[in-house]
Design an enzyme around this catalytic site. Structure first.
Site, PDB file in Angstrom:
ATOM      1  N   ALA A 189      -1.595   9.935  -5.353  1.00 49.77           N
ATOM      2  CA  ALA A 189      -1.837   8.494  -5.466  1.00 49.77           C
ATOM      3  C   ALA A 189      -2.540   8.122  -6.769  1.00 49.77           C
ATOM      4  O   ALA A 189      -2.140   7.171  -7.448  1.00 49.77           O
ATOM      5  CB  ALA A 189      -2.674   8.038  -4.272  1.00 49.77           C
ATOM      6  N   THR A 233       3.234   4.604   0.702  1.00 50.36           N
ATOM      7  CA  THR A 233       3.053   5.829   1.497  1.00 50.36           C
ATOM      8  C   THR A 233       1.574   6.134   1.646  1.00 50.36           C
ATOM      9  O   THR A 233       1.089   6.428   2.746  1.00 50.36           O
ATOM     10  CB  THR A 233       3.736   7.016   0.775  1.00 50.36           C
ATOM     11  N   HIS A 288     -32.086  18.588  -6.526  1.00 45.13           N
ATOM     12  CA  HIS A 288     -32.210  19.650  -5.534  1.00 45.13           C
ATOM     13  C   HIS A 288     -32.706  19.062  -4.212  1.00 45.13           C
ATOM     14  O   HIS A 288     -33.621  18.226  -4.229  1.00 45.13           O
ATOM     15  CB  HIS A 288     -33.203  20.700  -6.034  1.00 45.13           C
ATOM     16  N   GLY A 301       3.493  25.570   4.349  1.00 42.91           N
ATOM     17  CA  GLY A 301       2.040  25.816   4.289  1.00 42.91           C
ATOM     18  C   GLY A 301       1.422  25.273   3.013  1.00 42.91           C
ATOM     19  O   GLY A 301       0.504  25.851   2.459  1.00 42.91           O
ATOM     20  N   GLY A 302       1.937  24.118   2.541  1.00 39.62           N
ATOM     21  CA  GLY A 302       1.332  23.451   1.378  1.00 39.62           C
ATOM     22  C   GLY A 302       0.193  22.550   1.836  1.00 39.62           C
ATOM     23  O   GLY A 302      -0.311  22.682   2.964  1.00 39.62           O
ATOM     24  N   VAL A 303      -0.179  21.589   0.988  1.00 37.47           N
ATOM     25  CA  VAL A 303      -1.333  20.736   1.280  1.00 37.47           C
ATOM     26  C   VAL A 303      -1.133  19.962   2.584  1.00 37.47           C
ATOM     27  O   VAL A 303      -2.010  19.952   3.463  1.00 37.47           O
ATOM     28  CB  VAL A 303      -1.579  19.752   0.101  1.00 37.47           C
ATOM     29  N   GLY A 361       0.815  -1.236   0.000  1.00 36.66           N
ATOM     30  CA  GLY A 361       0.000   0.000   0.000  1.00 36.66           C
ATOM     31  C   GLY A 361       0.834   1.264   0.000  1.00 36.66           C
ATOM     32  O   GLY A 361       0.309   2.355  -0.252  1.00 36.66           O
ATOM     33  N   ASP A 410       5.553   8.777  -7.659  1.00 40.65           N
ATOM     34  CA  ASP A 410       6.325   9.843  -7.004  1.00 40.65           C
ATOM     35  C   ASP A 410       7.794   9.845  -7.422  1.00 40.65           C
ATOM     36  O   ASP A 410       8.436  10.891  -7.425  1.00 40.65           O
ATOM     37  CB  ASP A 410       6.263   9.673  -5.482  1.00 40.65           C
TER      38      ASP A 410
HETATM   39  C1  LIG Z   1       0.980  13.003   4.629  1.00 40.90           C
HETATM   40  C2  LIG Z   1       0.633  12.692   3.199  1.00 40.90           C
HETATM   41  C3  LIG Z   1      -0.682  12.815   2.765  1.00 40.90           C
HETATM   42  C4  LIG Z   1      -1.001  12.505   1.439  1.00 40.90           C
HETATM   43  N1  LIG Z   1      -2.303  12.633   1.046  1.00 40.90           N
HETATM   44  C5  LIG Z   1      -2.639  12.343  -0.237  1.00 40.90           C
HETATM   45  C6  LIG Z   1      -3.992  12.410  -0.673  1.00 40.90           C
HETATM   46  O1  LIG Z   1      -4.891  12.746   0.098  1.00 40.90           O
HETATM   47  N2  LIG Z   1      -4.267  12.092  -1.957  1.00 40.90           N
HETATM   48  C7  LIG Z   1      -3.289  11.724  -2.842  1.00 40.90           C
HETATM   49  O2  LIG Z   1      -3.595  11.450  -4.002  1.00 40.90           O
HETATM   50  N3  LIG Z   1      -1.996  11.649  -2.453  1.00 40.90           N
HETATM   51  C8  LIG Z   1      -1.648  11.941  -1.188  1.00 40.90           C
HETATM   52  N4  LIG Z   1      -0.344  11.826  -0.790  1.00 40.90           N
HETATM   53  C9  LIG Z   1       0.669  11.429  -1.788  1.00 40.90           C
HETATM   54  C10 LIG Z   1       0.618   9.916  -2.035  1.00 40.90           C
HETATM   55  O3  LIG Z   1       0.785   9.235  -0.825  1.00 40.90           O
HETATM   56  C11 LIG Z   1       1.710   9.537  -3.024  1.00 40.90           C
HETATM   57  O4  LIG Z   1       1.609  10.343  -4.173  1.00 40.90           O
HETATM   58  C12 LIG Z   1       1.589   8.074  -3.432  1.00 40.90           C
HETATM   59  O5  LIG Z   1       1.689   7.218  -2.327  1.00 40.90           O
HETATM   60  C13 LIG Z   1       2.698   7.722  -4.447  1.00 40.90           C
HETATM   61  O6  LIG Z   1       2.554   6.391  -4.822  1.00 40.90           O
HETATM   62  P1  LIG Z   1       3.826   5.544  -5.337  1.00 40.90           P
HETATM   63  O7  LIG Z   1       3.286   4.188  -5.638  1.00 40.90           O
HETATM   64  O8  LIG Z   1       4.521   6.296  -6.394  1.00 40.90           O
HETATM   65  O9  LIG Z   1       4.830   5.496  -4.097  1.00 40.90           O
HETATM   66  P2  LIG Z   1       4.648   5.021  -2.580  1.00 40.90           P
HETATM   67  O10 LIG Z   1       3.230   5.055  -2.155  1.00 40.90           O
HETATM   68  O11 LIG Z   1       5.612   5.839  -1.794  1.00 40.90           O
HETATM   69  O12 LIG Z   1       5.088   3.499  -2.588  1.00 40.90           O
HETATM   70  C14 LIG Z   1       6.399   3.131  -2.858  1.00 40.90           C
HETATM   71  C15 LIG Z   1       6.653   1.795  -2.203  1.00 40.90           C
HETATM   72  O13 LIG Z   1       7.912   1.301  -2.646  1.00 40.90           O
HETATM   73  C16 LIG Z   1       8.572   0.669  -1.571  1.00 40.90           C
HETATM   74  N5  LIG Z   1      10.004   0.656  -1.887  1.00 40.90           N
HETATM   75  C17 LIG Z   1      10.821   1.710  -2.045  1.00 40.90           C
HETATM   76  N6  LIG Z   1      12.058   1.306  -2.412  1.00 40.90           N
HETATM   77  C18 LIG Z   1      12.018  -0.049  -2.481  1.00 40.90           C
HETATM   78  C19 LIG Z   1      12.957  -1.042  -2.811  1.00 40.90           C
HETATM   79  N7  LIG Z   1      14.203  -0.720  -3.186  1.00 40.90           N
HETATM   80  N8  LIG Z   1      12.574  -2.331  -2.755  1.00 40.90           N
HETATM   81  C20 LIG Z   1      11.308  -2.688  -2.403  1.00 40.90           C
HETATM   82  N9  LIG Z   1      10.364  -1.769  -2.096  1.00 40.90           N
HETATM   83  C21 LIG Z   1      10.709  -0.480  -2.137  1.00 40.90           C
HETATM   84  C22 LIG Z   1       8.212   1.529  -0.379  1.00 40.90           C
HETATM   85  O14 LIG Z   1       8.357   0.815   0.829  1.00 40.90           O
HETATM   86  C23 LIG Z   1       6.756   1.874  -0.687  1.00 40.90           C
HETATM   87  O15 LIG Z   1       5.889   0.934  -0.097  1.00 40.90           O
HETATM   88  C24 LIG Z   1       0.011  12.099   0.532  1.00 40.90           C
HETATM   89  C25 LIG Z   1       1.327  11.964   0.977  1.00 40.90           C
HETATM   90  C26 LIG Z   1       1.637  12.249   2.293  1.00 40.90           C
HETATM   91  C27 LIG Z   1       3.061  12.090   2.743  1.00 40.90           C
END
Ligand SMILES: Cc1cc2nc3c(=O)[nH]c(=O)nc-3n(C[C@H](O)[C@H](O)[C@H](O)COP(=O)(O)OP(=O)(O)OC[C@H]3O[C@@H](n4cnc5c(N)ncnc54)[C@H](O)[C@@H]3O)c2cc1C
Length: 466
Positions: free
Chosen positions: A321, A41, A445, A180-182, A39, A313
């Site tokens: 996400a 971040t 409505h 002061g971002g999101v 799942g 990301d």
């Molecule tokens: C506090 C906070 C609130 C947020 N709120 C929102 C929101 O409301 N809506 C929204 O759309 N986005 C939100 N985001 C952003 C969102 O969480 C990310 O954009 C999203 O999780 C990115 O997905 P990803 O799959 O690219 O990376 P991630 O979700 O970061 O997943 C990457 C995964 O890769 C794993 N990994 C890394 N390196 C390795 C490796 N070498 N080997 C094996 N595994 C590895 C990590 O452990 C992690 O589980 C928020 C972020 C934060 C920090």
């Protein structure tokens, strides 16, 4: 060396796990490697836990304000340990759902840290040892990590990023949020609702600096009304620890001649951005092209190494996400020979403030900068029936369309249910619909959604309730 896959994915966040399920559904033999929890971040340290805390905070505020609806609740209180249990249960339930989804779709989940080797295979290190996996294609979806700026004292024990703040076990007396971002605004909403004295420091001239000016102004007004102190064009110079408190020295542009001042706080949260997570991802000799610290990709998300793709990301851009998931689906479809149809250029972005904030496409200012002649339709929600019933705070709906053709270009909402309502605008923009086409169907409505109808009418200078 283990059996060959058609797709090996490193990282099981919303980018990686969604790509894995899609690829498997399309018939590709797929494995996903994860070194923490399924799942990523989003589910464990981002979207889900923050929204659970925001939901609890909103319920608490609503109960306190119940008297305006004739509901009298005496001695309203909360138990933060139960709030965090609810947050953790929500994460766990969703995590179990992801595990089940991967299992049902026959995706192999490999636990451990993945490293891309020079020949395109992937080494996985775990407690059980080391193993090499070979795949026809590799997808890097390793996400991002919170940044700590190079300010003196930023590394002091007890200073938090969003990761630690989400696991904090009590409500701090003072919370100083740098950024002061999101993320900064969402944490300010949670902790001010539960009674912390919150102060936000933002280096730009306004909070939520990347969003529409009216959204930013209204959010600032409401935060101040709810007791949050705001400092804009303010720069933290250093942080020191004095007994149980952090002493932050800062400079605020234009105030008191820009002199240095200090502020004390029991807790400090850095919310100043995130950077690509590539730690340990590349073996010696693997030199992928990078762009400002992010993995550089072509239009089809292929990196500078053939058959190695990257999404989410870790490639920068809008770190959200749904963006990561949509890119993951796109790559899975490309690899399996399908034609992707999701429009990756229209990305909604939301702030789970109260009222909610959501935007998609261009703002009026962005359109002007591009030399596009636009018309703006605006509706202030104090004239919306449902907003009056539920006694919503100040809000509005703004819609931007090309002046001549009335093709929809963007929307910015600040109102109840904005994060759900923005989907309609994304669909309309992606399909190049006009104001008239979106206005064609009537709206129920009383709904918050009627505000969209009014703003569309305003684009045509025919608004009824304006
Ligand atoms: C506090 C906070 C609130 C947020 N709120 C929102 C929101 O409301 N809506 C929204 O759309 N986005 C939100 N985001 C952003 C969102 O969480 C990310 O954009 C999203 O999780 C990115 O997905 P990803 O799959 O690219 O990376 P991630 O979700 O970061 O997943 C990457 C995964 O890769 C794993 N990994 C890394 N390196 C390795 C490796 N070498 N080997 C094996 N595994 C590895 C990590 O452990 C992690 O589980 C928020 C972020 C934060 C920090």
């Amino acid at each position: 060396m283990r059996d060959e896959y058609e797709l090996i994915i490193i990282g099981a966040g919303p980018g990686g796990y969604v790509a894995a399920v899609k690829a498997s559904k399309l018939g590709l033999k797929t494995a996903v490697i994860e070194n923490q929890e399924l799942g990523g971040t989003c589910l464990n340290r981002g979207c889900i836990p923050t929204k659970a805390l925001l939901h609890a905070a909103k319920r608490y505020r609503e109960v306190q304000l119940g008297e305006q609806f004739g509901i009298i609740a005496k001695e309203v209180s909360f138990d933060y340990s139960k709030v965090t249990s609810y947050k953790n249960e929500t994460k766990e339930s969703l995590r179990a759902g992801v595990a089940q989804l991967l299992k049902t779709n026959k995706v192999e989940v490999i636990k451990g840290k993945g490293t891309l080797l020079k020949d395109g295979s992937v080494q996985v290190k775990s407690q059980e040892g080391e193993e090499i996996y070979r795949g026809k294609n590799v997808l890097l979806a390793t996400g991002s990590k919170a940044v700590l700026p190079s300010i003196e004292g930023a590394n002091l024990a007890g200073i938090m990023t969003s990761d630690e703040m989400l696991d904090f076990d009590h409500i701090p007396e003072h919370l100083l949020i740098i950024g002061g971002g999101v993320i900064g605004v969402e944490f300010a909403t949670v902790f001010s609702s539960f009674g912390s004295h919150v102060t936000i420091f933002e280096a730009a001239e306004r909070i939520l600096p990347t969003l529409d000016l009216d959204i930013s102004r209204n959010t600032a007004i409401l935060l101040k009304k709810r007791g949050v102190s705001l400092h804009t064009k303010a720069f933290i110079q250093k942080i020191e620890k004095e007994r149980d408190e952090f002493v932050c020295t800062y400079e605020e542009d234009g105030k008191d001649g820009g002199w240095q001042k200090t502020i004390k706080s029991t807790s400090v949260l850095f919310a100043v951005g995130r950077r690509a997570n590539t730690e340990g991802l590349f073996d010696e000799g693997v030199e992928l092209e990078m762009s400002r610290g992010n993995i550089a990709v072509k239009e089809n998300f292929e990196t500078s190494m053939a058959h190695v793709y990257a999404i989410g990301d870790v490639i920068g851009g809008m770190q959200l996400a749904h963006n990561a998931s949509s890119q993951g689906i796109y790559v899975a479809e490309c690899i399996s020979g399908e034609t992707p149809f999701v429009d990756l250029s229209v990305v909604p972005s939301c702030v789970y403030f109260d009222p909610e904030v959501a935007s998609v496409g261009m703002t009026q200012e962005e359109a002007k900068k591009k030399g596009i002649d636009v018309v703006l339709g605006k509706f202030v929600t104090h004239a919306n029936g449902k907003s009056i019933i539920t006694k919503e705070d100040r809000g509005f709906v703004k819609i931007v369309a090309e002046k001549e053709t009335k093709i929809l270009l963007g929307a910015q909402f600040m109102c109840a249910n904005a994060t759900d309502m923005i989907g309609e605008m994304g669909t309309a923009i992606s399909n190049k619909m006009t104001v008239q086409q979106l206005r064609k169907s009537m709206r129920a409505h009383p709904t918050y959604n009627e505000s969209i109808g009014e703003a569309l009418e305003d684009c045509l200078e025919k608004s009824i309730h304006r």
